[in-house]
Design an enzyme around this catalytic site. Structure first.
Site, PDB file in Angstrom:
ATOM      1  N   GLU A 108       3.877  -8.754 -14.031  1.00  0.00           N
ATOM      2  CA  GLU A 108       2.822  -9.912 -14.560  1.00  0.00           C
ATOM      3  C   GLU A 108       3.393 -10.518 -15.530  1.00  0.00           C
ATOM      4  OE1 GLU A 108      -1.704  -9.551 -14.314  1.00  0.00           O
ATOM      5  OE2 GLU A 108      -1.227  -9.056 -16.313  1.00  0.00           O
ATOM      6  N   ALA A 152       0.861  -1.300  -0.058  1.00  0.00           N
ATOM      7  CA  ALA A 152      -0.008   0.116  -0.156  1.00  0.00           C
ATOM      8  C   ALA A 152       1.127   1.279  -0.046  1.00  0.00           C
ATOM      9  CB  ALA A 152      -0.754  -0.105   1.255  1.00  0.00           C
ATOM     10  N   ILE A 153       1.370   1.652  -1.166  1.00  0.00           N
ATOM     11  CA  ILE A 153       2.294   2.659  -1.487  1.00  0.00           C
ATOM     12  C   ILE A 153       1.494   3.951  -1.783  1.00  0.00           C
ATOM     13  CG2 ILE A 153       4.228   3.504  -2.635  1.00  0.00           C
ATOM     14  CD1 ILE A 153       4.912   1.009  -0.995  1.00  0.00           C
ATOM     15  N   ASP A 192      -2.736  -8.236  -4.641  1.00  0.00           N
ATOM     16  CA  ASP A 192      -2.974  -6.511  -4.784  1.00  0.00           C
ATOM     17  C   ASP A 192      -3.639  -6.088  -3.509  1.00  0.00           C
ATOM     18  OD1 ASP A 192      -1.688  -6.362  -7.248  1.00  0.00           O
ATOM     19  OD2 ASP A 192      -3.597  -5.674  -8.251  1.00  0.00           O
ATOM     20  N   VAL A 193      -3.588  -4.828  -3.283  1.00  0.00           N
ATOM     21  CA  VAL A 193      -4.549  -4.090  -2.041  1.00  0.00           C
ATOM     22  C   VAL A 193      -5.699  -3.676  -2.702  1.00  0.00           C
ATOM     23  CG1 VAL A 193      -3.453  -1.861  -2.351  1.00  0.00           C
ATOM     24  CG2 VAL A 193      -4.179  -2.955  -0.156  1.00  0.00           C
ATOM     25  N   ASP A 194      -6.078  -3.409  -3.805  1.00  0.00           N
ATOM     26  CA  ASP A 194      -7.171  -2.660  -4.308  1.00  0.00           C
ATOM     27  C   ASP A 194      -8.322  -3.800  -4.431  1.00  0.00           C
ATOM     28  OD1 ASP A 194      -5.773  -3.834  -6.316  1.00  0.00           O
ATOM     29  OD2 ASP A 194      -6.435  -2.407  -7.828  1.00  0.00           O
ATOM     30  N   TYR A 228      -2.670   4.438  -2.212  1.00  0.00           N
ATOM     31  CA  TYR A 228      -3.271   3.009  -2.392  1.00  0.00           C
ATOM     32  C   TYR A 228      -3.514   2.605  -0.574  1.00  0.00           C
ATOM     33  CZ  TYR A 228      -2.977   1.783  -7.210  1.00  0.00           C
ATOM     34  OH  TYR A 228      -3.309   1.889  -8.480  1.00  0.00           O
ATOM     35  N   HIS A 248      -6.111 -15.652 -14.659  1.00  0.00           N
ATOM     36  CA  HIS A 248      -6.480 -13.966 -14.903  1.00  0.00           C
ATOM     37  C   HIS A 248      -8.254 -14.293 -15.379  1.00  0.00           C
ATOM     38  CE1 HIS A 248      -6.912 -10.024 -16.280  1.00  0.00           C
ATOM     39  NE2 HIS A 248      -5.705  -9.691 -15.761  1.00  0.00           N
TER      40      HIS A 248
HETATM   41  N1  UDP Z   1       0.652  -0.079  -5.617  1.00  0.00           N
HETATM   42  C1  UDP Z   1       0.499   0.780  -4.694  1.00  0.00           C
HETATM   43  N2  UDP Z   1       0.693   2.262  -4.900  1.00  0.00           N
HETATM   44  C2  UDP Z   1       0.677   2.520  -6.128  1.00  0.00           C
HETATM   45  C3  UDP Z   1       0.535   1.731  -7.287  1.00  0.00           C
HETATM   46  C4  UDP Z   1       0.618   0.464  -6.985  1.00  0.00           C
HETATM   47  O1  UDP Z   1       0.741   0.454  -3.566  1.00  0.00           O
HETATM   48  O2  UDP Z   1       0.727   3.845  -5.972  1.00  0.00           O
HETATM   49  C5  UDP Z   1       0.421  -1.548  -5.689  1.00  0.00           C
HETATM   50  C6  UDP Z   1      -0.911  -2.073  -4.997  1.00  0.00           C
HETATM   51  O3  UDP Z   1      -0.717  -2.963  -3.875  1.00  0.00           O
HETATM   52  C7  UDP Z   1      -1.641  -2.237  -5.934  1.00  0.00           C
HETATM   53  C8  UDP Z   1      -0.590  -2.870  -6.884  1.00  0.00           C
HETATM   54  O4  UDP Z   1       0.851  -2.254  -6.710  1.00  0.00           O
HETATM   55  O5  UDP Z   1      -2.586  -3.298  -5.801  1.00  0.00           O
HETATM   56  C9  UDP Z   1      -0.892  -3.282  -8.362  1.00  0.00           C
HETATM   57  O6  UDP Z   1      -1.091  -1.896  -8.809  1.00  0.00           O
HETATM   58  P1  UDP Z   1      -2.716  -1.803  -9.371  1.00  0.00           P
HETATM   59  O7  UDP Z   1      -3.822  -2.376  -8.470  1.00  0.00           O
HETATM   60  O8  UDP Z   1      -2.937  -0.303  -9.613  1.00  0.00           O
HETATM   61  O9  UDP Z   1      -2.783  -2.549 -10.700  1.00  0.00           O
HETATM   62  P2  UDP Z   1      -4.219  -3.333 -11.518  1.00  0.00           P
HETATM   63  O10 UDP Z   1      -4.758  -4.084 -10.570  1.00  0.00           O
HETATM   64  O11 UDP Z   1      -5.005  -2.035 -11.912  1.00  0.00           O
HETATM   65  O12 UDP Z   1      -3.476  -3.824 -12.672  1.00  0.00           O
HETATM   66 MN    MN Z   2      -5.131  -4.170  -8.530  1.00  0.00          MN
END
Ligand code: UDP
Ligand code: MN
Length: 353
Positions: free
Chosen positions: A303, A122-123, A211-213, A126, A233
């Protein structure tokens, strides 16, 4: 009737899955219909439940004898699922709802007192995702087992305090951010590999890197655990390999030609034993550094490199898209009987800058 004891044979020796070792493990996996043969667990590490880190003494073999259990008989002439592939051509289970009995698996993993580490980054902005992520993890993730959350962040003060269940702890690891989101995403490989050496090896048996989102919305438990696992995926599970968004430039270390490839795996959910995750993350980090030295960046960053690694090092379990779903993009097809871990909608532009 007594369920036969399960023996965990000696440790996997080398970084590549040697054919013989792999064959033997595969036979055992198929015989017992599960994937619990962790090279770390197999060393039997007895853990002291002290305040700090668990200390372990390796021995030759651990035998887990299950208690008497009553459950529906697995019927040889009745496939668990007819609508999806449940086994890879290298005999790794593909984990779908309906293919496993969680009571058996929970019993096995509890008897081994397994500890699962979860790494999440979680940077910068995030950090806003952490609260929902952790709260829903407490409801659905590895309930009844020992869990260590490792939150990597450059904003430790913004990590929310979330009430944790028994046997669960949260560790905040302060790390620097990077300017580009691509670099943040890619740097996860290096940091995870560093911390495998520095502490994960001593603290947990398995690691799951996500991922954190995201939010948990249904059960994610020990059925995912295996020496090396990747996740299909959700956008490509029905696609032909030619359509996968692998890196297609031969100049990149992540290059996969159009006539190769098993699955398209997600960058946002992989894991395995600490030893295997360390090999994977170190290898991907080195490949990304080689690319950088050659002035190339793989199309989907970490990835792309993960996909190259898992083509060469076949995972011992593959998680179905139940384990990472995007409802906004893909709806709710009937083949997904459970949606366990869901993308939280976000405004990419806004959150990344
Ligand atoms: N992340 C973060 N800060 C950022 C960008 C990415 O912590 O500014 C980390 C976070 O854990 C995030 C992961 O990197 O879930 C992958 O990025 P993102 O989820 O945006 O990629 P996507 O799922 O949209 O491909
Ligand atoms: Mn993500």
């Amino acid at each position: 009737t007594v369920y036969p004891p399960i023996c965990f044979p000696g440790k996997l020796k080398c970084c590549s899955l040697r054919p013989l070792t792999f064959f033997l493990i595969t036979v055992l996996l198929v015989f017992f219909g599960m994937g619990v043969l962790s090279p770390r667990i197999s060393m039997l590490e007895t853990k002291s439940e002290g305040e700090g880190e668990a200390t372990r003494k390796p021995t030759e073999m651990q035998v887990v004898k299950l208690p008497r259990m009553l459950y529906p008989q697995p019927m040889v002439m009745t496939p668990s699922r007819k609508d999806v592939l449940v086994l890879t051509p290298w005999l790794a289970p593909i984990v779908w709802e309906g293919t496993f009995n969680i009571d058996i698996l929970n019993e096995q993993f509890r008897l081994q007192n397994v500890t699962v580490g979860l790494t999440v980054f979680a940077i910068k902005k995030y950090v806003v995702f952490l609260k929902l992520f952790l709260e829903t993890a407490e409801q659905h993730f590895m309930v009844g087992h020992r869990v260590h959350y490792y939150v990597f962040t450059d904003r430790p003060a913004d990590v929310p305090s979330v009430a944790l269940g028994e046997g669960r702890r949260l560790v905040v690891l302060e790390v620097p951010g990077a300017a580009r989101w691509q670099d943040i995403s890619m740097s996860r490989m290096q940091m995870i590999s560093d911390f495998c050496e520095r502490r994960f090896r001593r603290e947990v048996d398995f690691l799951m890197c996500v991922d954190v989102d995201m939010r948990f919305s249904d059960h994610v438990g020990v059925e995912i655990l295996s020496p090396l696992f990747g996740t299909l995926h959700p956008g490509f599970y029905r696609a032909a390999r030619q359509a996968f968004t692998y890196e297609r430039r031969p100049q990149s270390q992540a290059y996969i030609p159009r006539d190769q490839g098993d699955f398209y795996y997600l960058g946002g959910f992989f894991g395995g034993s600490v030893a295997e995750v360390q090999r994977l993350t170190k290898s991907c980090h080195q490949a990304m550094m080689a690319d950088r030295a050659n002035g190339i960046e793989a199309v989907w960053h970490d990835e792309s490199h993960l996909n190259r690694y898992l083509l060469d090092h076949k995972p011992t379990k593959v998680l179905s898209p139940e384990y990472l779903w995007d409802e906004q993009l893909l709806g709710r097809p009937a083949v997904m009987r459970k949606l366990r871990f869901m993308a939280v909608p976000k405004n990419h532009q806004q959150i990344r800058n």
